[in-house]
Design a protein around this motif. Structure first.
Motif, PDB file in Angstrom:
ATOM      1  N   LEU A  67      -7.377   6.037   0.793  1.00 30.38           N
ATOM      2  CA  LEU A  67      -6.638   5.287  -0.460  1.00 30.38           C
ATOM      3  C   LEU A  67      -6.762   6.443  -1.465  1.00 30.38           C
ATOM      4  CD1 LEU A  67      -4.730   2.986  -1.101  1.00 30.38           C
ATOM      5  CD2 LEU A  67      -6.812   1.978  -1.816  1.00 30.38           C
ATOM      6  N   ARG A  68      -7.904   6.856  -1.785  1.00 28.73           N
ATOM      7  CA  ARG A  68      -8.370   7.742  -2.816  1.00 28.73           C
ATOM      8  C   ARG A  68      -7.712   9.300  -2.844  1.00 28.73           C
ATOM      9  NH1 ARG A  68     -14.441   5.823  -2.796  1.00 28.73           N
ATOM     10  NH2 ARG A  68     -13.998   3.794  -4.023  1.00 28.73           N
ATOM     11  N   ARG A  69      -7.676   9.723  -1.600  1.00 30.36           N
ATOM     12  CA  ARG A  69      -7.129  10.811  -1.050  1.00 30.36           C
ATOM     13  C   ARG A  69      -5.556  10.963  -0.934  1.00 30.36           C
ATOM     14  NH1 ARG A  69     -11.845  14.036   1.833  1.00 30.36           N
ATOM     15  NH2 ARG A  69     -13.328  13.676   0.107  1.00 30.36           N
ATOM     16  N   GLY A  70      -4.940   9.922  -1.012  1.00 29.96           N
ATOM     17  CA  GLY A  70      -3.628   9.706  -0.850  1.00 29.96           C
ATOM     18  C   GLY A  70      -2.939   9.744   0.651  1.00 29.96           C
ATOM     19  N   ARG A  71      -4.039   9.383   1.600  1.00 29.55           N
ATOM     20  CA  ARG A  71      -3.864   9.576   3.032  1.00 29.55           C
ATOM     21  C   ARG A  71      -3.708   8.220   3.783  1.00 29.55           C
ATOM     22  NH1 ARG A  71      -2.461  14.850   2.613  1.00 29.55           N
ATOM     23  NH2 ARG A  71      -4.320  16.253   2.719  1.00 29.55           N
ATOM     24  N   PHE A  72      -3.514   6.889   2.930  1.00 30.62           N
ATOM     25  CA  PHE A  72      -3.480   5.901   3.835  1.00 30.62           C
ATOM     26  C   PHE A  72      -2.319   5.708   4.572  1.00 30.62           C
ATOM     27  CE2 PHE A  72      -3.556   1.225   3.704  1.00 30.62           C
ATOM     28  CZ  PHE A  72      -4.955   1.005   3.780  1.00 30.62           C
ATOM     29  N   SER A  73      -1.360   6.449   4.302  1.00 24.56           N
ATOM     30  CA  SER A  73      -0.048   6.274   5.092  1.00 24.56           C
ATOM     31  C   SER A  73      -0.099   6.957   6.165  1.00 24.56           C
ATOM     32  CB  SER A  73       1.114   7.056   4.424  1.00 24.56           C
ATOM     33  OG  SER A  73       0.890   8.458   4.259  1.00 24.56           O
ATOM     34  N   PHE A  74      -1.220   7.708   6.567  1.00 27.25           N
ATOM     35  CA  PHE A  74      -1.625   8.293   7.862  1.00 27.25           C
ATOM     36  C   PHE A  74      -2.290   7.377   8.705  1.00 27.25           C
ATOM     37  CE2 PHE A  74      -0.730  11.863   5.652  1.00 27.25           C
ATOM     38  CZ  PHE A  74       0.054  12.726   6.130  1.00 27.25           C
ATOM     39  N   LEU A  75      -2.773   6.094   8.189  1.00 24.83           N
ATOM     40  CA  LEU A  75      -3.657   5.315   8.833  1.00 24.83           C
ATOM     41  C   LEU A  75      -3.312   4.908  10.380  1.00 24.83           C
ATOM     42  CD1 LEU A  75      -6.245   3.494   8.563  1.00 24.83           C
ATOM     43  CD2 LEU A  75      -4.678   1.563   8.073  1.00 24.83           C
ATOM     44  N   SER A  76      -2.121   4.565  10.709  1.00 25.82           N
ATOM     45  CA  SER A  76      -1.382   4.442  12.238  1.00 25.82           C
ATOM     46  C   SER A  76      -1.880   5.649  13.064  1.00 25.82           C
ATOM     47  CB  SER A  76      -0.108   4.038  12.362  1.00 25.82           C
ATOM     48  OG  SER A  76       0.178   3.868  13.385  1.00 25.82           O
TER      49      SER A  76
ATOM     50  N   PHE B 165       0.698  -1.087  -0.137  1.00 20.61           N
ATOM     51  CA  PHE B 165       0.091   0.011   0.029  1.00 20.61           C
ATOM     52  C   PHE B 165       0.769   1.136   0.045  1.00 20.61           C
ATOM     53  CE2 PHE B 165      -3.297  -3.064   1.349  1.00 20.61           C
ATOM     54  CZ  PHE B 165      -4.288  -2.619   0.722  1.00 20.61           C
ATOM     55  N   ASP B 166       2.058   1.427   0.430  1.00 16.88           N
ATOM     56  CA  ASP B 166       3.069   2.250   0.329  1.00 16.88           C
ATOM     57  C   ASP B 166       3.795   2.585  -0.643  1.00 16.88           C
ATOM     58  OD1 ASP B 166       2.223   2.936   3.174  1.00 16.88           O
ATOM     59  OD2 ASP B 166       4.040   1.955   3.941  1.00 16.88           O
ATOM     60  N   THR B 167       3.832   1.557  -1.553  1.00 19.51           N
ATOM     61  CA  THR B 167       4.480   1.668  -2.925  1.00 19.51           C
ATOM     62  C   THR B 167       3.864   2.412  -3.939  1.00 19.51           C
ATOM     63  OG1 THR B 167       5.438  -0.533  -2.507  1.00 19.51           O
ATOM     64  CG2 THR B 167       5.699   0.299  -4.747  1.00 19.51           C
ATOM     65  N   PRO B 168       4.410   3.632  -4.336  1.00 18.63           N
ATOM     66  CA  PRO B 168       3.753   4.507  -5.356  1.00 18.63           C
ATOM     67  C   PRO B 168       3.681   3.842  -6.855  1.00 18.63           C
ATOM     68  CG  PRO B 168       5.858   5.537  -4.472  1.00 18.63           C
ATOM     69  CD  PRO B 168       5.562   4.061  -3.967  1.00 18.63           C
ATOM     70  N   ALA B 169       4.455   2.656  -6.990  1.00 16.51           N
ATOM     71  CA  ALA B 169       4.475   2.011  -8.399  1.00 16.51           C
ATOM     72  C   ALA B 169       3.133   1.146  -8.558  1.00 16.51           C
ATOM     73  CB  ALA B 169       5.546   1.046  -8.462  1.00 16.51           C
ATOM     74  N   VAL B 170       2.590   0.822  -7.437  1.00 24.58           N
ATOM     75  CA  VAL B 170       1.280   0.033  -7.638  1.00 24.58           C
ATOM     76  C   VAL B 170       0.087   1.096  -7.791  1.00 24.58           C
ATOM     77  CG1 VAL B 170      -0.366  -1.392  -6.437  1.00 24.58           C
ATOM     78  CG2 VAL B 170       2.245  -1.669  -5.878  1.00 24.58           C
ATOM     79  N   LYS B 171      -0.577   0.747  -8.727  1.00 23.65           N
ATOM     80  CA  LYS B 171      -1.766   1.551  -9.169  1.00 23.65           C
ATOM     81  C   LYS B 171      -2.873   1.682  -7.827  1.00 23.65           C
ATOM     82  CE  LYS B 171      -1.359   1.485 -13.853  1.00 23.65           C
ATOM     83  NZ  LYS B 171      -1.980   1.071 -15.239  1.00 23.65           N
ATOM     84  N   ARG B 172      -3.336   2.841  -7.863  1.00 25.15           N
ATOM     85  CA  ARG B 172      -4.468   2.901  -6.542  1.00 25.15           C
ATOM     86  C   ARG B 172      -5.802   1.917  -6.990  1.00 25.15           C
ATOM     87  NH1 ARG B 172      -9.441   6.339  -6.571  1.00 25.15           N
ATOM     88  NH2 ARG B 172      -8.627   6.695  -8.730  1.00 25.15           N
ATOM     89  N   GLU B 173      -6.098   1.470  -8.219  1.00 19.17           N
ATOM     90  CA  GLU B 173      -7.016   0.688  -8.529  1.00 19.17           C
ATOM     91  C   GLU B 173      -6.608  -0.720  -8.029  1.00 19.17           C
ATOM     92  OE1 GLU B 173      -5.756   2.671 -10.893  1.00 19.17           O
ATOM     93  OE2 GLU B 173      -7.378   4.189 -10.905  1.00 19.17           O
ATOM     94  N   GLU B 174      -5.408  -1.081  -8.124  1.00 21.18           N
ATOM     95  CA  GLU B 174      -4.875  -2.357  -7.697  1.00 21.18           C
ATOM     96  C   GLU B 174      -4.931  -2.396  -6.094  1.00 21.18           C
ATOM     97  OE1 GLU B 174      -1.239  -4.009  -9.552  1.00 21.18           O
ATOM     98  OE2 GLU B 174      -1.471  -2.291 -11.111  1.00 21.18           O
TER      99      GLU B 174
END
Length: 186
Positions: A79-88, A45-54
């Protein structure tokens, strides 16, 4: 919006949207726990190379039916707003928000030796009386304290450790000046 405001904003929105914030927090706790014990999953989920849809497809496949629709939708929004890295951090902010609303305070207690249940109960009572809040104590043994305990919560620290007492005695001795010309003999 500052960096530290992002988790608080999302946590408050998640708590407000939930009919049972405590259950939502437990679900988020489980999800964050999975990310902690499965670093490859987190890296995906942190890897920018993986598409958001995947990422979204994996998110749905992994959690659909296992968490509430609200929690799943919340994860998708992050995920859609690019905030998934803030989950913790959002999870931590959510716990703080729920504790604040319930009048609870989480405190970290380091002690040596480890405090007994009776001592922890007494400490909880003293803290409750002094600060007019219920306390949830997270206890950890710390031999570097030599003896005693340190309680930290919010922006406060209560240091009753032997290490601190010895430091104060040392500083007092260093600060005291002997009169000039005084000679001590045995």
């Amino acid at each position: 919006m500052s960096y530290s405001a992002i988790p608080k904003t999302y946590a408050a929105a998640f708590a407000d949207a939930s009919s049972s914030p405590e259950e939502a927090e437990q679900e988020l706790d489980s999800i964050v726990g999975i990310f902690r014990v499965e670093p490859l999953f987190r890296n995906f989920f942190d890897t920018p190379a993986v598409k958001r849809e995947e990422k979204e497809a994996v998110l749905l496949k992994t959690f659909q039916g296992k968490v509430s629709d609200l929690t799943l939708n919340f994860l998708q929004v992050l995920l859609r707003r690019g905030r998934f890295s803030f989950l913790s951090e959002i999870h931590d902010a959510l716990k703080e928000e729920l504790d604040r609303k319930a009048g609870r305070v989480r405190a970290k207690v380091r002690s040596y030796p480890l405090l007994s249940e009776a001592e922890l109960s007494k400490l909880r009572e003293v803290l409750k009386e002094r600060f007019k809040s219920e306390f949830i104590l997270e206890v950890k043994e710390d031999p570097s304290l030599i003896g005693g305990f340190v309680v930290r919560f919010q922006d406060l620290a209560i240091d009753g450790s032997m290490k601190n007492q010895l430091r104060k005695v040392r500083q007092t001795l260093l600060d005291s000046k002997l009169p000039v010309g005084v000679v001590y003999e045995n």
